[in-house]
Design a protein around this motif. Structure first.
Motif, PDB file in Angstrom:
ATOM      1  N   SER A 544       1.007  -1.052  -0.074  1.00 53.90           N
ATOM      2  CA  SER A 544       0.173   0.081   0.039  1.00 53.90           C
ATOM      3  C   SER A 544       0.924   1.192   0.053  1.00 53.90           C
ATOM      4  CB  SER A 544      -0.786   0.114   1.271  1.00 53.90           C
ATOM      5  OG  SER A 544      -0.383   0.013   2.537  1.00 53.90           O
ATOM      6  N   ASN A 545       0.256   2.437  -0.542  1.00 51.72           N
ATOM      7  CA  ASN A 545       1.267   3.719  -0.647  1.00 51.72           C
ATOM      8  C   ASN A 545       0.871   4.238   0.670  1.00 51.72           C
ATOM      9  OD1 ASN A 545       2.600   5.721  -1.456  1.00 51.72           O
ATOM     10  ND2 ASN A 545       0.770   6.488  -2.663  1.00 51.72           N
ATOM     11  N   ASP A 546       1.877   4.355   1.524  1.00 50.64           N
ATOM     12  CA  ASP A 546       1.842   5.103   3.052  1.00 50.64           C
ATOM     13  C   ASP A 546       2.198   6.439   2.953  1.00 50.64           C
ATOM     14  OD1 ASP A 546       1.679   5.770   5.425  1.00 50.64           O
ATOM     15  OD2 ASP A 546       3.183   4.284   6.368  1.00 50.64           O
ATOM     16  N   ILE A 547       1.462   7.414   3.022  1.00 49.77           N
ATOM     17  CA  ILE A 547       1.886   8.804   2.944  1.00 49.77           C
ATOM     18  C   ILE A 547       1.490   9.707   4.244  1.00 49.77           C
ATOM     19  CG2 ILE A 547       2.395   9.087   0.448  1.00 49.77           C
ATOM     20  CD1 ILE A 547      -0.537  10.356   0.524  1.00 49.77           C
ATOM     21  N   SER A 548       1.074   8.793   5.234  1.00 51.48           N
ATOM     22  CA  SER A 548       0.546   9.313   6.495  1.00 51.48           C
ATOM     23  C   SER A 548       1.045   9.194   7.635  1.00 51.48           C
ATOM     24  CB  SER A 548      -1.051   8.932   6.423  1.00 51.48           C
ATOM     25  OG  SER A 548      -1.153   7.576   6.701  1.00 51.48           O
ATOM     26  N   THR A 549       2.002   8.214   7.686  1.00 53.00           N
ATOM     27  CA  THR A 549       2.719   7.782   8.842  1.00 53.00           C
ATOM     28  C   THR A 549       3.623   9.049   9.429  1.00 53.00           C
ATOM     29  OG1 THR A 549       2.398   5.346   8.642  1.00 53.00           O
ATOM     30  CG2 THR A 549       4.151   6.171  10.105  1.00 53.00           C
ATOM     31  N   THR A 550       3.692   9.692  10.392  1.00 58.51           N
ATOM     32  CA  THR A 550       4.506  10.420  10.924  1.00 58.51           C
ATOM     33  C   THR A 550       5.520  10.309  11.773  1.00 58.51           C
ATOM     34  OG1 THR A 550       3.113  11.010  12.901  1.00 58.51           O
ATOM     35  CG2 THR A 550       2.541  11.954  11.045  1.00 58.51           C
ATOM     36  N   SER A 580       4.985  10.479   5.752  1.00 61.42           N
ATOM     37  CA  SER A 580       4.260  11.539   5.905  1.00 61.42           C
ATOM     38  C   SER A 580       5.017  12.716   5.294  1.00 61.42           C
ATOM     39  CB  SER A 580       3.563  11.999   7.138  1.00 61.42           C
ATOM     40  OG  SER A 580       4.665  12.305   7.977  1.00 61.42           O
ATOM     41  N   SER A 581       6.157  12.773   5.476  1.00 60.17           N
ATOM     42  CA  SER A 581       7.159  14.101   4.715  1.00 60.17           C
ATOM     43  C   SER A 581       7.854  13.467   3.780  1.00 60.17           C
ATOM     44  CB  SER A 581       7.720  14.854   6.115  1.00 60.17           C
ATOM     45  OG  SER A 581       8.837  14.070   6.287  1.00 60.17           O
ATOM     46  N   GLY A 582       7.985  12.464   3.444  1.00 64.11           N
ATOM     47  CA  GLY A 582       9.244  11.847   2.745  1.00 64.11           C
ATOM     48  C   GLY A 582      10.604  12.040   2.831  1.00 64.11           C
ATOM     49  N   THR A 583      10.770  12.351   4.301  1.00 65.80           N
ATOM     50  CA  THR A 583      12.200  12.442   4.720  1.00 65.80           C
ATOM     51  C   THR A 583      13.131  11.318   5.021  1.00 65.80           C
ATOM     52  OG1 THR A 583      11.391  14.597   6.133  1.00 65.80           O
ATOM     53  CG2 THR A 583      13.552  13.590   6.646  1.00 65.80           C
TER      54      THR A 583
END
Length: 639
Positions: A544-550, A580-583
């Motif tokens: 799955s495409n996770d872009i929310s975990t901080t 979440s930030s792509g860091t």
């Protein structure tokens, strides 16, 4: 001599320095003038300065008296005779008597007591002035006179010349407090384009913009916009590389350590194969069962067949889109095709000028293309057939996401610039390339379409920019929208031969059938086990495409690059990723290729973390409404 009270005489007024007074000098009465007394006396302490009174009018200057002839003979000074008692003043004479000859001055007698003051007689006519006697010896210094009026302040003297420059450095001033930092808001064309310029801006103190005409940083101080000068960072020249030191001698090989007493970790258990089919149940024996024959020996297991070769790796390719439209004068709204139009060649042309870019044409994908909501970042390359007319021009691109109507712009994915544009001087047409870095992006919907804008601007003169399409001049855009093509699966290796089955023992003779038993006989022997079925598929893993975990997560690695991996490993806290930030964070970043990449356009708000500095390779363009925040104590350097 004893003190003698001075009679109560009227106060003198308007002294002019010629008044005759009596003084005692070394016990002798002498004659002095008020001017002489005014020049003597011990200076008393300075009294307090009273308030300045108004300046009185300046009196007129009297006429200068004539100067008498200088005497050539100094007469001797006679002794002063004793002073006789003062007689009563007679009636005023009406006739001026002749002036008698001056008698010799007698020796000074003792001063008699002062008689009572007689009535003041009338003033007689002024007799002629006698010759001036020789100046007597200086009398003892008298008591200081009273404080005279303050004289007029003289004019201010001219300023003296500036002294030579000091050769002694002054003390270093105290370190000022840390600055409050700035909030980078974006770019404007020039100072006049600053919001609220020069003093009516309503934003926060520390908001900052860069003016593109001179690359100056302007910061709002709460009252007005302040020009902080150019923002370019100048890198000094690289010093010469030092000589390589000689290689040290190889150290002796250390002794082999003792065998480990700790058992290594147990490998993961392989998945269990599916259970083979159960053999058919043998028939129930009669009440009298014959003896079972001996079981034949099990044949040896056949050798496992060799593993077939691994199929070729799949190839990841980017979607290519072909520019298409009729011959016309730009700007035009044309198409981006997945399959090229091979019809007759067409040309899109437009005149250009210096100082401003013009839109040559806009090209949009068909409905349902790209039918994707995300793609990786990378270079989007426009290979365009171009020609110019007289002088050189440059061209560049811009990529936008538009709605399903092909017109409404949802977001700008990346924008090029004249500075990075590709120059064109060719006559006739030649294939020219322009690369634009498009960062990894997420589209609003699978119904979104892509819009390519092509811009041109003259370097000099007013050349005509021409773009060629169709036929054998297929101008096209190569993207990073991936299509995965799998290679063919390698052939399965041959199965090993099955070992021979042991001989089955002879079946005993069947006894005679007895009477029906009322007791259930024993269960017959279980039939032979059927062959083992094929191995079931391993457990599936969903992605799955996770872009929310901080929080920080740990990337997974394999211990091998080919074959079937048996172990996977996660990174430790030295290497983490925040979805979440792509860091992506690492203690050390090494570029073995010698290149570090960053986008030329900032499309999303970003705040540099506290206690961190940031750097970018310029030039960098910040899209409108995008803010880069630099906290207090941090810096952002664009080189």
């Amino acid at each position: 001599m004893s003190n003698i009270q001075i009679p109560n005489l009227p106060a003198a007024v308007a002294l002019n320095g010629t008044e005759q007074l009596e003084a005692v000098q070394s016990g002798t009465s002498v004659r002095v003038t008020s001017a002489q007394l005014a020049g003597l006396g011990v200076t008393g302490p300075t009294g307090y300065t009273g308030p300045a009174g108004p300046t009185g009018p300046t009196g007129y200057t009297g006429p200068t008296g004539y100067t008498g002839a200088a005497s050539t003979v100094t007469g001797p000074t006679g002794y002063t005779g004793p002073t006789g008692p003062t007689g009563a003043t007679g009636a005023a004479s009406t006739v001026t008597g002749p002036t008698g000859a001056t008698g010799a001055t007698g020796a000074a007698g003792a001063t008699g007591a002062t008689g009572a003051t007689g009535a003041t007689g009338s003033v007689g006519a002024t007799g002629p002035t006698g010759e001036t006697g020789a100046t007597g010896p200086t009398g003892a210094q008298g008591a200081g006179g009273g404080l005279g009026p303050t004289g007029y302040t003289g004019p201010t003297g001219a300023t003296g010349p500036t002294g030579a420059t000091s050769t002694v450095p002054g003390p270093t001033g105290a370190t000022g407090p840390a600055g409050a930092g700035i909030t980078y808001k974006g770019t404007v064309a020039n100072a006049a384009a600053l919001p609220g310029y020069p003093s009516s801006y309503t934003g926060a103190i520390g908001d900052a913009y860069v003016t593109l005409d001179n690359q100056h940083l302007w910061v709002w101080d709460g009252t007005t916009w302040v020009d902080n000068g150019a923002i370019a960072t100048i890198t000094g020249p690289t010093g010469a590389t030092g000589a390589t030191g000689s290689t040290g001698a190889t150290g002796a090989t250390g002794a082999t350590g003792a065998a480990s007493t700790v058992t290594g970790p147990t490998g993961a258990t392989g998945s269990t194969g599916a259970t083979g089919a159960t053999g058919a149940t043998g028939a129930t024996g009669l009440s009298i069962t014959g003896p079972t024959g001996d079981t034949g020996a099990t044949g040896p297991t056949g050798a496992t067949g060799a593993t077939g070769p691994t199929g070729a790796s799949g190839t990841s390719v980017g979607l290519a889109l072909f520019l298409d439209g009729p011959t016309a004068t730009g700007p035009q709204a044309d198409d981006l095709l997945v399959i090229p139009n091979t019809g007759a060649q067409t040309i899109l042309s437009r005149s250009t000028s210096t100082g401003v870019g013009v839109l040559l044409g806009s090209f949009v994908t068909a409905a349902g293309v790209p039918n994707n909501t995300s793609f990786i970042g990378g270079l989007w390359t426009l290979d365009a057939w171009m020609s110019g007319s007289t002088t050189t021009f440059r061209f560049w691109t811009e990529v936008q996401e538009v709605a399903s109507d092909g017109v409404t712009v949802l977001q700008t994915l990346a924008t090029g610039s004249y500075a990075s544009g590709t120059p064109v001087t060719s006559i006739p047409a030649a294939l020219k390339t322009y690369d634009l870095y498009v960062p990894a992006s997420t589209l609003a919907s699978v119904n979104s379409r892509l819009l390519l804008n092509v811009y041109a601007q003259a370097q000099s003169g007013t050349p005509v920019a021409s773009l060629y399409m169709r036929s054998n001049t297929q101008s096209h855009l190569t993207t990073t929208i991936a299509y995965n093509v799998s290679g063919p699966t390698g052939p399965t290796g041959a199965a090993g031969a099955t070992g021979p089955t042991g001989a089955t023992g002879a079946t005993g003779a069947t006894g005679s059938t007895g009477a029906a038993s009322t007791v259930t006989g024993p269960t017959g022997a279980t039939g032979a086990t059927g062959a083992t079925g094929p191995t079931g598929a391993g457990a599936s893993i969903s992605l799955s495409n996770d872009i929310s975990t901080t929080g920080s997560e740990y990337p997974v690695f394999s211990a091998s690059t080919t074959g079937t991996p048996t172990n996977f490993y996660t990174s430790n806290p030295n290497y983490t990723y925040v979805p979440s930030s792509g860091t992506l964070s690492s203690l050390v970043v090494s570029a073995s290729s010698g290149f570090f990449l960053n986008t030329t356009t900032i499309t999303a708000n970003y705040t540099i973390p506290t206690s961190f500095n940031a750097g970018s390779f310029g030039p960098v363009t910040i899209n409108n409404s995008v803010t880069v925040t630099v906290p207090s104590g941090s810096t952002w350097t664009v080189t």
